[in-house]
Design a protein around this motif. Structure first.
Motif, PDB file in Angstrom:
ATOM      1  N   TRP A   1     -30.277 -34.821   3.912  1.00 27.48           N
ATOM      2  CA  TRP A   1     -31.026 -35.323   2.767  1.00 27.48           C
ATOM      3  C   TRP A   1     -30.247 -35.198   1.454  1.00 27.48           C
ATOM      4  N   LEU A   2     -29.057 -34.592   1.510  1.00 28.84           N
ATOM      5  CA  LEU A   2     -28.205 -34.512   0.330  1.00 28.84           C
ATOM      6  C   LEU A   2     -27.111 -35.569   0.407  1.00 28.84           C
ATOM      7  N   PRO A   3     -26.730 -36.138  -0.722  1.00 26.29           N
ATOM      8  CA  PRO A   3     -25.632 -37.117  -0.675  1.00 26.29           C
ATOM      9  C   PRO A   3     -24.317 -36.418  -0.352  1.00 26.29           C
ATOM     10  N   GLU A   4     -23.393 -37.174   0.208  1.00 25.72           N
ATOM     11  CA  GLU A   4     -22.073 -36.620   0.484  1.00 25.72           C
ATOM     12  C   GLU A   4     -21.395 -36.314  -0.849  1.00 25.72           C
ATOM     13  N   PRO A   5     -20.779 -35.165  -0.978  1.00 26.62           N
ATOM     14  CA  PRO A   5     -20.131 -34.836  -2.253  1.00 26.62           C
ATOM     15  C   PRO A   5     -18.888 -35.700  -2.482  1.00 26.62           C
ATOM     16  N   ARG A   6     -18.652 -36.018  -3.725  1.00 29.95           N
ATOM     17  CA  ARG A   6     -17.456 -36.760  -4.105  1.00 29.95           C
ATOM     18  C   ARG A   6     -16.357 -35.729  -4.330  1.00 29.95           C
TER      19      ARG A   6
END
Length: 156
Positions: A132-137
């Motif tokens: 549910w968390l976006p992939e980190p940049r």
């Protein structure tokens, strides 16, 4: 002392209080019931807590025109906000925050896998399974490496 002391009605008002104060769509009734039972047992060991609990539950029922149990979570929450500075509310909040969220059935409903220590840690049991968390940049700095002092020594 009050009409709700040591009755099933008091237990039902307390369960409903917990549901309104800690609303979770996925948490079944069981954890709320167990938390209420633990709170009632805790209060039974202390006359002040027992009186505080009994009077608070009776007051909630009275504020709800005699039927706090039938209120929605939103209406129950509104009533609880009116009494949030009372000893009753403080006692219930302190006790329930720990006990409701220490219930394995609550853990399962909220997606918490439980203690990691006794199962060898999180590394090999889904450490990186948060979908549910976006992939980190991730970017790397490729500019010059230059030390820039924040403060220089002045004087002796």
């Amino acid at each position: 002392m009050t009409s709700t002391q040591d009755t099933d009605r008091a237990r039902q008002v307390l369960i409903r209080t917990l549901q309104a104060a800690y609303p979770h769509a996925n948490v079944p009734r069981g954890p709320y019931e167990r938390t209420a039972d633990k709170l009632i047992a805790d209060a039974a060991g202390n006359p002040f807590n027992q009186t505080t609990l009994a009077q608070g539950l009776a007051d909630l029922d009275a504020l709800a025109d005699g039927d706090f149990v039938s209120l929605s979570n939103a209406d129950g929450y509104t009533l609880l906000k009116r009494i949030e500075n009372t000893p009753f509310f403080g006692y219930v909040r302190r006790f329930a925050t720990v006990n409701l969220y220490d219930d394995p059935e609550t853990w399962a409903a909220l997606g918490y896998q439980g203690s990691s220590f006794d199962q060898g840690g999180y590394l090999t049991r889904g450490f990186n399974d948060l979908d549910w968390l976006p992939e980190p940049r991730i970017t790397e700095y490729d500019g010059p490496v230059k030390f820039v002092p924040i403060k220089t020594k002045t004087g002796a």
